[in-house]
Design an enzyme around this catalytic site. Structure first.
Site, PDB file in Angstrom:
ATOM      1  N   HIS A 128       4.331   1.151   4.222  1.00  0.00           N
ATOM      2  CA  HIS A 128       2.942   0.863   3.827  1.00  0.00           C
ATOM      3  C   HIS A 128       1.950   1.204   4.949  1.00  0.00           C
ATOM      4  CE1 HIS A 128       1.932  -3.500   5.366  1.00  0.00           C
ATOM      5  NE2 HIS A 128       2.667  -2.847   6.237  1.00  0.00           N
ATOM      6  N   ASP A 179      -3.198   3.313   7.993  1.00  0.00           N
ATOM      7  CA  ASP A 179      -2.037   3.680   7.169  1.00  0.00           C
ATOM      8  C   ASP A 179      -1.718   5.167   7.244  1.00  0.00           C
ATOM      9  OD1 ASP A 179      -2.147   1.021   6.516  1.00  0.00           O
ATOM     10  OD2 ASP A 179      -2.667   1.299   4.409  1.00  0.00           O
ATOM     11  N   ASP A 193      -9.756  -0.468   4.194  1.00  0.00           N
ATOM     12  CA  ASP A 193      -8.568  -1.108   4.782  1.00  0.00           C
ATOM     13  C   ASP A 193      -8.905  -1.554   6.202  1.00  0.00           C
ATOM     14  OD1 ASP A 193      -5.800  -1.602   5.580  1.00  0.00           O
ATOM     15  OD2 ASP A 193      -5.166  -0.049   4.161  1.00  0.00           O
ATOM     16  N   ASP A 250      -6.815  -6.447   2.458  1.00  0.00           N
ATOM     17  CA  ASP A 250      -6.955  -6.920   3.843  1.00  0.00           C
ATOM     18  C   ASP A 250      -8.157  -6.299   4.561  1.00  0.00           C
ATOM     19  OD1 ASP A 250      -6.174  -4.493   5.204  1.00  0.00           O
ATOM     20  OD2 ASP A 250      -4.079  -5.114   5.264  1.00  0.00           O
ATOM     21  N   HIS A 299      -6.559  -1.260   8.233  1.00  0.00           N
ATOM     22  CA  HIS A 299      -5.604  -0.358   8.892  1.00  0.00           C
ATOM     23  C   HIS A 299      -5.790   1.073   8.392  1.00  0.00           C
ATOM     24  CE1 HIS A 299      -3.834  -4.411   8.227  1.00  0.00           C
ATOM     25  NE2 HIS A 299      -3.515  -4.315   9.516  1.00  0.00           N
ATOM     26  N   GLU A 314      -1.943  -5.086  -1.891  1.00  0.00           N
ATOM     27  CA  GLU A 314      -1.645  -6.056  -0.822  1.00  0.00           C
ATOM     28  C   GLU A 314      -2.106  -7.480  -1.104  1.00  0.00           C
ATOM     29  OE1 GLU A 314       0.391  -5.375   1.694  1.00  0.00           O
ATOM     30  OE2 GLU A 314       0.313  -3.185   1.998  1.00  0.00           O
ATOM     31  N   HIS A 348       0.799  -1.228   0.000  1.00  0.00           N
ATOM     32  CA  HIS A 348       0.000   0.000   0.000  1.00  0.00           C
ATOM     33  C   HIS A 348       0.831   1.278   0.000  1.00  0.00           C
ATOM     34  CE1 HIS A 348      -4.492   0.982   1.073  1.00  0.00           C
ATOM     35  NE2 HIS A 348      -4.086   1.596  -0.031  1.00  0.00           N
ATOM     36  N   ASP A 390      -7.339  -1.768   0.023  1.00  0.00           N
ATOM     37  CA  ASP A 390      -6.396  -2.764   0.546  1.00  0.00           C
ATOM     38  C   ASP A 390      -7.192  -4.060   0.715  1.00  0.00           C
ATOM     39  OD1 ASP A 390      -4.833  -4.390   2.292  1.00  0.00           O
ATOM     40  OD2 ASP A 390      -3.932  -2.621   3.225  1.00  0.00           O
TER      41      ASP A 390
END
Ligand code: DIR
Ligand code: MN
Ligand code: MN
Ligand code: MN
Length: 311
Positions: free
Chosen positions: A145, A132, A128, A236, A130, A279, A100, A234
């Site tokens: 990332h 980031d 995401d 994830d 996360h 990712e 990312h 992302d």
């Protein structure tokens, strides 16, 4: 429509090998063929995966706690100009990662092009697990990332060109036009940043509470209905049930259908100017089937963002 395509086989924003093979895996599974022949886009740009090997310096020591800073900066600088070139011709830009950290470049390129071409600031929908948004100083990991939103928005800066100093004012995105969806693993320092800047974030709690339909309406209400949108997805964000083959999986994520819905909804606004899908790391699944499921999920998200499933 016209699609600007960039495939970035890059893993330097995090420590695990294999995410550089993400774009090739997505392409090999037929994604470009579908985009061209089923969705009817003209694809511009070369469809080879860029590895940017010539940009990797002989030595790249940590700087302000960041790992591989010269490499990540140089690759993103080049990527920003590729994305800018596509976007400034009015193409919808699709970037396949890679980790990312590459969103530093994609956001810089699309922010500059939208200002120049449309006279508008872009909005960013960041999907995401996360946030980031670590600055180098607050990052626990030093992995870039985990920092792209900080650099893209100017919360993190450096005056040296070789360490992201190349990001100029007209390449920055505003945190006021940033919306997160799917968050469930946010570092303490990042929570503080989200709070202090009043950044709009829909965590998995909000998705459960309101449903994805209502969350998307609220997200669009926040950014406004006539703003160019950059979607940075992302993989994830999806639950590991759907996307196990990724560097930092976190349980309790979006279903594949919720992920597809986000992409469909953003497509339907008619305001989409850029998509990142990042990712996907085919080498991390514990089974071959897990890798294939993740690639399939990634292809599905992209197709939905390009309008395939809408009638
Ligand atoms: C963590 C993990 N917040 C970091 N970030 C990840 O390293 O800054 N982002 N995995 O996708
Ligand atoms: Mn993530
Ligand atoms: Mn942490
Ligand atoms: Mn991410």
């Amino acid at each position: 429509g016209d699609l600007g395509f960039v495939a970035v086989g890059f893993s330097g924003g995090q420590p695990k090998d294999g995410v550089d093979a993400g774009p090739a895996a997505l392409i090999d599974s037929g994604l470009l063929h579908e985009i061209r022949h089923e969705l009817g886009y003209r694809i511009h740009g070369d469809t080879d995966v860029h590895l940017y090997r010539d940009l990797v310096p002989a030595s790249d020591p940590d700087y302000r706690g960041m790992k591989n800073p010269l490499t990540v900066s140089a690759v993103n600088r080049e990527l920003a100009s590729q994305v800018y070139q596509h976007a400034s011709q009015g193409r919808l830009v699709l970037t396949l990662g890679g980790d990312h950290s590459i969103a530093i470049g994609t956001l810089a390129g699309s922010a500059r092009a939208a200002r120049e071409r449309l006279g508008r600031d872009i909005a960013v929908i960041w999907v995401d697990a996360h946030a980031d948004i670590n600055t180098p100083e607050i990052s626990d990991s030093g992995n870039i990332h985990g920092m792209p939103v900080a650099f893209a928005s100017g919360l993190a800066r450096d005056d040296k060109d070789e360490y992201f100093g190349w990001i100029q004012d007209d390449m920055r995105v505003s945190v006021k036009k940033l919306v997160y969806i799917g968050l469930r693993d946010v570092d303490q320092g990042e929570k503080k940043i989200l709070r202090e800047h009043g950044i709009k974030a829909f965590s998995m709690f909000d998705v459960d509470r309101h449903g994805i339909g209502r969350v998307m309406e609220m997200a669009l209400a926040h950014i406004g209905t006539d703003t160019p949108i950059h979607l940075s997805f992302d993989v994830d964000a999806l639950d590991p049930m759907w996307a196990p083959s990724t560097g930092t999986p976190v349980r309790g994520g979006l279903t594949l259908r919720e992920g597809d819905y986000i992409c469909e909804f953003v497509h339907q606004t008619g305001q989409l100017v850029a998509i990142d899908l990042v990712e996907v790391n085919p080498s991390l699944a514990t089974t071959e089937a897990g890798a294939l499921e993740t690639i399939r999920a990634g292809c599905s998200l992209v197709r939905c963002a390009l309008g395939e499933t809408l009638l």
